[in-house]
Design a protein around this motif. Structure first.
Motif, PDB file in Angstrom:
ATOM      1  N   THR A  24      24.394 -42.177  24.280  1.00  0.00           N
ATOM      2  CA  THR A  24      25.083 -40.971  24.760  1.00  0.00           C
ATOM      3  C   THR A  24      24.702 -39.835  23.816  1.00  0.00           C
ATOM      4  O   THR A  24      24.557 -40.050  22.604  1.00  0.00           O
ATOM      5  CB  THR A  24      26.613 -41.149  24.784  1.00  0.00           C
ATOM      6  OG1 THR A  24      27.048 -41.581  23.492  1.00  0.00           O
ATOM      7  CG2 THR A  24      27.024 -42.205  25.797  1.00  0.00           C
ATOM      8  N   PRO A  25      24.508 -38.650  24.340  1.00  0.00           N
ATOM      9  CA  PRO A  25      23.964 -37.547  23.519  1.00  0.00           C
ATOM     10  C   PRO A  25      24.997 -36.972  22.544  1.00  0.00           C
ATOM     11  O   PRO A  25      26.196 -37.008  22.801  1.00  0.00           O
ATOM     12  CB  PRO A  25      23.574 -36.502  24.567  1.00  0.00           C
ATOM     13  CG  PRO A  25      24.472 -36.777  25.738  1.00  0.00           C
ATOM     14  CD  PRO A  25      24.723 -38.259  25.748  1.00  0.00           C
ATOM     15  N   THR A  26      24.509 -36.473  21.439  1.00  0.00           N
ATOM     16  CA  THR A  26      25.332 -35.716  20.482  1.00  0.00           C
ATOM     17  C   THR A  26      24.777 -34.293  20.470  1.00  0.00           C
ATOM     18  O   THR A  26      23.747 -34.030  19.854  1.00  0.00           O
ATOM     19  CB  THR A  26      25.252 -36.350  19.080  1.00  0.00           C
ATOM     20  OG1 THR A  26      25.798 -37.666  19.138  1.00  0.00           O
ATOM     21  CG2 THR A  26      26.041 -35.533  18.062  1.00  0.00           C
ATOM     22  N   ARG A  27      25.441 -33.416  21.203  1.00  0.00           N
ATOM     23  CA  ARG A  27      24.891 -32.065  21.382  1.00  0.00           C
ATOM     24  C   ARG A  27      25.093 -31.196  20.152  1.00  0.00           C
ATOM     25  O   ARG A  27      24.305 -30.315  19.856  1.00  0.00           O
ATOM     26  CB  ARG A  27      25.504 -31.413  22.622  1.00  0.00           C
ATOM     27  CG  ARG A  27      25.058 -32.109  23.908  1.00  0.00           C
ATOM     28  CD  ARG A  27      25.408 -31.334  25.166  1.00  0.00           C
ATOM     29  NE  ARG A  27      24.934 -32.066  26.338  1.00  0.00           N
ATOM     30  CZ  ARG A  27      25.587 -33.084  26.903  1.00  0.00           C
ATOM     31  NH1 ARG A  27      26.757 -33.479  26.406  1.00  0.00           N
ATOM     32  NH2 ARG A  27      25.070 -33.722  27.943  1.00  0.00           N
ATOM     33  N   GLU A  28      26.199 -31.474  19.446  1.00  0.00           N
ATOM     34  CA  GLU A  28      26.433 -30.735  18.198  1.00  0.00           C
ATOM     35  C   GLU A  28      27.227 -31.653  17.281  1.00  0.00           C
ATOM     36  O   GLU A  28      27.854 -32.614  17.750  1.00  0.00           O
ATOM     37  CB  GLU A  28      27.212 -29.449  18.459  1.00  0.00           C
ATOM     38  CG  GLU A  28      28.510 -29.673  19.208  1.00  0.00           C
ATOM     39  CD  GLU A  28      29.157 -28.348  19.624  1.00  0.00           C
ATOM     40  OE1 GLU A  28      30.397 -28.317  19.695  1.00  0.00           O
ATOM     41  OE2 GLU A  28      28.411 -27.373  19.867  1.00  0.00           O
ATOM     42  N   HIS A  84      30.029 -33.498  15.419  1.00  0.00           N
ATOM     43  CA  HIS A  84      31.463 -33.573  15.705  1.00  0.00           C
ATOM     44  C   HIS A  84      32.086 -34.776  15.006  1.00  0.00           C
ATOM     45  O   HIS A  84      31.402 -35.731  14.637  1.00  0.00           O
ATOM     46  CB  HIS A  84      31.732 -33.623  17.218  1.00  0.00           C
ATOM     47  CG  HIS A  84      31.154 -34.834  17.897  1.00  0.00           C
ATOM     48  ND1 HIS A  84      31.776 -36.055  17.911  1.00  0.00           N
ATOM     49  CD2 HIS A  84      29.999 -34.996  18.599  1.00  0.00           C
ATOM     50  CE1 HIS A  84      31.042 -36.922  18.581  1.00  0.00           C
ATOM     51  NE2 HIS A  84      29.952 -36.313  19.011  1.00  0.00           N
ATOM     52  N   GLY A 126      22.114 -43.086  20.212  1.00  0.00           N
ATOM     53  CA  GLY A 126      21.525 -42.063  21.075  1.00  0.00           C
ATOM     54  C   GLY A 126      21.631 -42.372  22.555  1.00  0.00           C
ATOM     55  O   GLY A 126      21.047 -41.671  23.391  1.00  0.00           O
ATOM     56  N   HIS A 174      26.095 -36.209  13.257  1.00  0.00           N
ATOM     57  CA  HIS A 174      25.246 -35.038  13.459  1.00  0.00           C
ATOM     58  C   HIS A 174      24.189 -35.286  14.534  1.00  0.00           C
ATOM     59  O   HIS A 174      23.792 -34.363  15.250  1.00  0.00           O
ATOM     60  CB  HIS A 174      24.561 -34.655  12.141  1.00  0.00           C
ATOM     61  CG  HIS A 174      25.490 -33.979  11.157  1.00  0.00           C
ATOM     62  ND1 HIS A 174      25.485 -32.632  10.905  1.00  0.00           N
ATOM     63  CD2 HIS A 174      26.506 -34.493  10.405  1.00  0.00           C
ATOM     64  CE1 HIS A 174      26.429 -32.327  10.018  1.00  0.00           C
ATOM     65  NE2 HIS A 174      27.063 -33.445   9.697  1.00  0.00           N
ATOM     66  N   ALA A 175      23.748 -36.506  14.611  1.00  0.00           N
ATOM     67  CA  ALA A 175      22.678 -36.851  15.548  1.00  0.00           C
ATOM     68  C   ALA A 175      22.588 -38.381  15.543  1.00  0.00           C
ATOM     69  O   ALA A 175      23.241 -39.041  14.723  1.00  0.00           O
ATOM     70  CB  ALA A 175      21.352 -36.240  15.090  1.00  0.00           C
ATOM     71  N   PRO A 230      26.830 -43.236  20.789  1.00  0.00           N
ATOM     72  CA  PRO A 230      26.210 -42.020  20.236  1.00  0.00           C
ATOM     73  C   PRO A 230      25.340 -42.322  19.024  1.00  0.00           C
ATOM     74  O   PRO A 230      24.313 -41.659  18.818  1.00  0.00           O
ATOM     75  CB  PRO A 230      27.422 -41.140  19.872  1.00  0.00           C
ATOM     76  CG  PRO A 230      28.580 -42.076  19.776  1.00  0.00           C
ATOM     77  CD  PRO A 230      28.296 -43.182  20.751  1.00  0.00           C
TER      78      PRO A 230
END
Lengths: 349, 349
Positions: B49-53, B55, B47, B7-8, B44
């Motif tokens: 690499t970004p987690t935009r939504e 997945h 952080g 999620h983030a 990810p």
């Protein structure tokens, strides 16, 4: 005797200098039969690399041995010899690994004075050759005048083009693109064909060089550069790029052209002296498994392999010389290459 | 069914998701027997690499085929299969060249939706496998529980370590240094030994990993880094550096360590995902003829070669798993690897 001295950018003079003399025991004195101007000689000529004080220049020559020091074993007076563009002992760990340009005891013509007091440049009437046993390759038997250009290419450009192809792993059936149509790029075409490549793409915009490229074995010529050049290479290679790409220039643009013209899993073999140190884009290489291999070519070790094919005429790299001048006109030789009026100039002392 | 969703950063959850369903005709549904967390999953997680939504995540798994689409030819329900960390058709020009990570029709788990509406991550109870014929490797005969860890390494880390060694050209009698003591670096030691290297230097400061490195075939361990590490490698390699260096980290520092630990004329094989895109110092490479080759490892093609040695116990890469958790504890698996409490975590759905 006469030798070429660079005084400053675009100030090349042929001057009277002291005769060379044996000094270390392992030296030979070679009377130069033919020398030439290298693309890399143009960096100081153009002022890209500084010339802090006048110094001897030139590093490609062939000639006849006049005398040898008491420790020399494999070279004798009267031998016809090829000198690579550097000095090496032929026995250290790096030489044994085939990387004689990294000889632990070697060095460069004209550049330093670690070998008994001074190092000659190669564009002169005579040269003292340190580490003669390791450095010089003997050409057996009588040498005819028309062999001179081909033999001279073994001092640098033919071996360097071969190194690009070997470093890229060129083998039978490969598709190969060559970036750069100077003497080294043209010799890389010879090398690629000799190693079995069946599709050979010369990237060139120069009509005479295109013709020579085709004579040497290029199956296609691509005039476009950048994205259009990459598209053209891919169109000739099943849409994916060439198996092997030989980078024979040394600029950021030429390396970019090479990397992007290579198929996934392929290899760039590069021998162009990096001009100003462009760095390599690792992420692009990583994502496509494109490798980069090469460097300053250990041509001394290639002479034994290439010499028979040069002497028999199987390959004819001597055709890269399109201008011959007396040593006294060395300044004109530099100007002709700088202005791209000549691909490669042969100097006769 | 249950599957892992990011999620983030540092927010990993095992959630109820829709069951997978056949959709393209060439799919298989695989019930996951074991999955694992990859070092690259930590980007990810951290952080970097970004987690935009939210997945699905995970790309290393093995399992049993439950059903296949009507176009599938080489895979059948009941087969035990290994999935590589990507999807490939096995038939395109790049796959035929052995670079299935550049498959013209392939893609990545969890990342895009070009294959019939969605792409699963691998850390779940079931996965829909697009391009099943090209992607999945069948393991013949009964598979015992104690084979699971070894087979799972063929989905990524063993094949990736092997790719580092192959890319560097490791062969009999070579000296090899391995930069990185994660699961991939440890598998690279296995690969180097398997390919005949006789001096294998593990660069590691971690006692348990040093012990495993020695068990896998490392003949020496170097704890130093930077100049001291290079000096130590040279001292073990005749003063000139290792013939082949395997870079299994992906940072600027690790690549610098690798390049400077390689002898003139040697090769760096690299498989560490470049983190932030460090560029390569071409002039240093050029002067010493140090090549760089490798990239995202085409492990699908290596399974056929490595599988017999894994099954027979000739190599034992499954030892890299030092923690096994139920799928429901995936969050702890990530934390354990992030905090270096575990080298590699196996997840059991």
């Amino acid at each position: 005797m006469l030798a070429t001295v660079i005084h400053a950018p675009r100030d090349i003079r042929v001057e009277e200098v002291a005769d060379p003399a044996l000094s270390t025991g392992g030296d030979a004195i070679v009377r130069v039969v033919a020398a030439c101007v290298c693309g890399s000689d143009l960096w100081p000529y153009r002022g890209v690399t500084p010339t802090r004080e006048p110094h001897r220049i030139g590093h490609e020559f062939i000639g006849i041995v006049e005398e040898v020091g008491p420790d020399v074993r494999s070279i004798a007076a009267g031998d016809f010899v090829i000198a690579p563009f550097y000095v090496c002992d032929g026995t250290c760990a790096n030489c044994r690994n085939g990387v004689s340009t990294s000889c632990l005891n070697g060095g460069w013509w004209g550049g330093d004075d670690r070998f008994g007091g001074f190092a000659d440049g190669g564009q002169g009437e005579r040269v003292r050759v340190p580490l003669a046993d390791g450095t010089l390759a003997v050409v057996e038997g009588p040498v005819s005048d028309d062999e001179i250009p081909g033999l001279l290419t073994l001092s640098d450009v033919m071996g360097t083009g071969h190194h690009a192809a070997v470093s890229a792993g060129v083998g039978p059936g490969d598709s190969v693109a060559v970036v750069g149509d100077g003497a080294v790029g043209l010799c890389a075409i010879i090398a690629a064909k000799r190693l079995g490549a069946t599709t050979i793409i010369a990237m060139s915009r120069h009509p005479q060089r295109q013709a020579l490229a085709r004579e040497f074995g290029a199956t296609h010529v691509v005039e476009e550069r950048g994205d259009a050049g990459i598209k053209a290479v891919r169109a000739l290679t099943g849409g994916i790029g060439a198996d092997r790409v030989l980078e024979c220039v040394g600029t950021k643009e030429s390396m970019d052209q090479a990397l992007r013209s290579t198929r996934p899993g392929g290899m760039v073999g590069y021998v162009g002296v990096p001009n100003g140190g462009p760095e390599l884009p690792i992420r692009r290489m990583f994502d496509r498994n494109v490798g980069v291999n090469g460097g300053v070519a250990p041509v001394r070790g290639y002479i034994d392999e290439l010499l028979p094919d040069v002497r028999s005429g199987v390959i004819n790299p001597g055709l890269v010389f399109d201008l011959t001048l007396p040593l006294s006109e060395a300044a004109e030789a530099y100007a002709a290459m700088d202005e791209r009026r000549a691909t490669k100039v042969l100097l006769q002392p």
